[in-house]
Structure formats: structure tokens, C-alpha cells
Design a protein around this motif. Structure first.
Motif, PDB file in Angstrom:
ATOM      1  N   THR A   8      -0.168 -20.776 -47.618  1.00 61.20           N
ATOM      2  CA  THR A   8      -1.614 -21.006 -47.587  1.00 61.20           C
ATOM      3  C   THR A   8      -2.089 -21.771 -48.816  1.00 61.20           C
ATOM      4  N   GLN A  54      -2.635 -20.246 -38.845  1.00 62.95           N
ATOM      5  CA  GLN A  54      -3.608 -20.301 -39.929  1.00 62.95           C
ATOM      6  C   GLN A  54      -2.960 -20.545 -41.289  1.00 62.95           C
ATOM      7  N   GLN A  55      -1.729 -21.028 -41.263  1.00 62.28           N
ATOM      8  CA  GLN A  55      -1.008 -21.378 -42.489  1.00 62.28           C
ATOM      9  C   GLN A  55       0.015 -22.448 -42.123  1.00 62.28           C
ATOM     10  N   ALA A  78     -11.923 -19.123 -36.084  1.00 56.86           N
ATOM     11  CA  ALA A  78     -11.828 -18.807 -37.516  1.00 56.86           C
ATOM     12  C   ALA A  78     -13.157 -19.219 -38.146  1.00 56.86           C
ATOM     13  N   ASN A  79     -13.461 -18.621 -39.303  1.00 53.25           N
ATOM     14  CA  ASN A  79     -14.739 -18.965 -39.931  1.00 53.25           C
ATOM     15  C   ASN A  79     -14.662 -20.346 -40.592  1.00 53.25           C
ATOM     16  N   GLN A  81     -15.403 -21.397 -43.547  1.00 54.87           N
ATOM     17  CA  GLN A  81     -14.813 -21.457 -44.889  1.00 54.87           C
ATOM     18  C   GLN A  81     -13.289 -21.544 -44.804  1.00 54.87           C
ATOM     19  N   LYS A  82     -12.697 -20.763 -43.929  1.00 56.56           N
ATOM     20  CA  LYS A  82     -11.242 -20.785 -43.762  1.00 56.56           C
ATOM     21  C   LYS A  82     -10.795 -22.142 -43.231  1.00 56.56           C
ATOM     22  N   MET A  83     -11.537 -22.678 -42.255  1.00 55.16           N
ATOM     23  CA  MET A  83     -11.177 -23.982 -41.690  1.00 55.16           C
ATOM     24  C   MET A  83     -11.329 -25.092 -42.727  1.00 55.16           C
ATOM     25  N   GLY A  85     -10.825 -24.700 -45.893  1.00 59.16           N
ATOM     26  CA  GLY A  85      -9.644 -24.528 -46.741  1.00 59.16           C
ATOM     27  C   GLY A  85      -8.407 -25.160 -46.130  1.00 59.16           C
ATOM     28  N   TRP A  86      -8.271 -25.057 -44.793  1.00 54.34           N
ATOM     29  CA  TRP A  86      -7.139 -25.700 -44.123  1.00 54.34           C
ATOM     30  C   TRP A  86      -7.194 -27.207 -44.317  1.00 54.34           C
TER      31      TRP A  86
END
Length: 140
Positions: A8, A54-55, A78-79, A81-83, A85-86
Motif C-alpha cells: 500500500t 485495494q493494494q 471504497a471511500n 480518500q482511499k481511492m 491514495g491509490w
């Protein structure tokens, strides 16, 4: 095919000791499924729910090749913020790792979308060699 690592952040990615190819595309286009099909394996986990990868998942074909299953872009369960970050991690990955090839998976039912074009531009900007693979053509 053997699972090596899930990453991640860049620092948790394994060192490049073998030639590396990456599989990318919108969420739910079949990235994990194509890895399994190519390797006659069920090691890469696949789902019919968008955004389950997700990683960065690293798999090795012993003494031959490292295969990378990247998180998808576009819609995902997914939220935001997480997307986001991806997206940052994907950009870091394509700008710093020296893959032999990136395989851009496109769902044949939907064709090339704007976010696919945007991703192709990001690959071009990073001078990354890529090839498009159409999936799910049997469903058209």
C-alpha cells in the motif's frame, strides 16, 4: 504462481529481482482474472464487486517473472480518500519502477472510457510501454 507481497506504499513493494509486468485498468475489468487465466492458477483473488483489489499485489513465476495486480481506477466500493491514495501510489509506481510492460485491461462491453484515455496519457508521460488487452468480449 506464488503471492509475494501486498503493498500500500512504495517502501513495502518487493525489490525488482525479476522482469516485472503490471496489469492495470478500471475497477472490475478482470485484472485478477486475466492473471489467473495466463498462469493457469487461482492464486490472484478476483471478485465481481468493483474495487476489491485495494493494494498492489505481487506474484512470482519462479525464476521467470513478477506479475503485479494493481488497484483499479474509476468506480469502486471504497471511500474517496482511499481511492485518491491509490491514484498517488499508481503514479509513484509507474514513474519509479521499470516494468517490462504494463497491460492495460479494457472491458470490451464498454470500450475505452475517458479515464482509460487519461491513464494512457499518464503512462505516456512516464514513458511506460503498455499494451491494451480487451476482456469480456464474449459478453458483447
Amino acid at each position: 504462481l506464488t503471492f509475494v507481497a501486498g503493498a500500500t506504499v512504495m517502501s513495502s513493494m518487493p525489490p525488482m529481482t525479476l522482469p516485472e509486468v503490471a496489469f492495470c485498468g478500471r475497477s472490475n475489468v478482470g485484472k485478477s482474472s486475466i492473471i489467473n487465466a495466463l498462469t493457469l492458477s487461482t492464486t490472484a483473488r478476483s471478485s465481481d464487486k468493483p474495487g476489491m483489489t485495494q493494494q498492489f499485489n505481487f506474484y512470482v513465476l519462479p525464476r521467470r517473472l513478477m506479475m503485479v495486480d494493481m488497484p483499479g481506477y474509476g468506480f469502486a466500493f471504497a471511500n474517496e480518500q482511499k481511492m485518491a491514495g491509490w491514484k498517488v501510489l499508481i503514479d509513484q509506481y509507474i514513474q519509479t519502477r521499470k516494468m517490462k510492460r504494463v497491460f492495460l485491461i479494457i472491458d470490451g462491453r464498454h470500450g475505452v472510457k475517458q479515464n482509460d484515455k487519461d491513464f494512457m496519457q499518464r503512462l505516456d508521460d512516464a514513458r511506460v510501454s503498455f499494451q491494451i488487452i480487451l476482456t469480456k468480449c464474449d459478453l458483447v
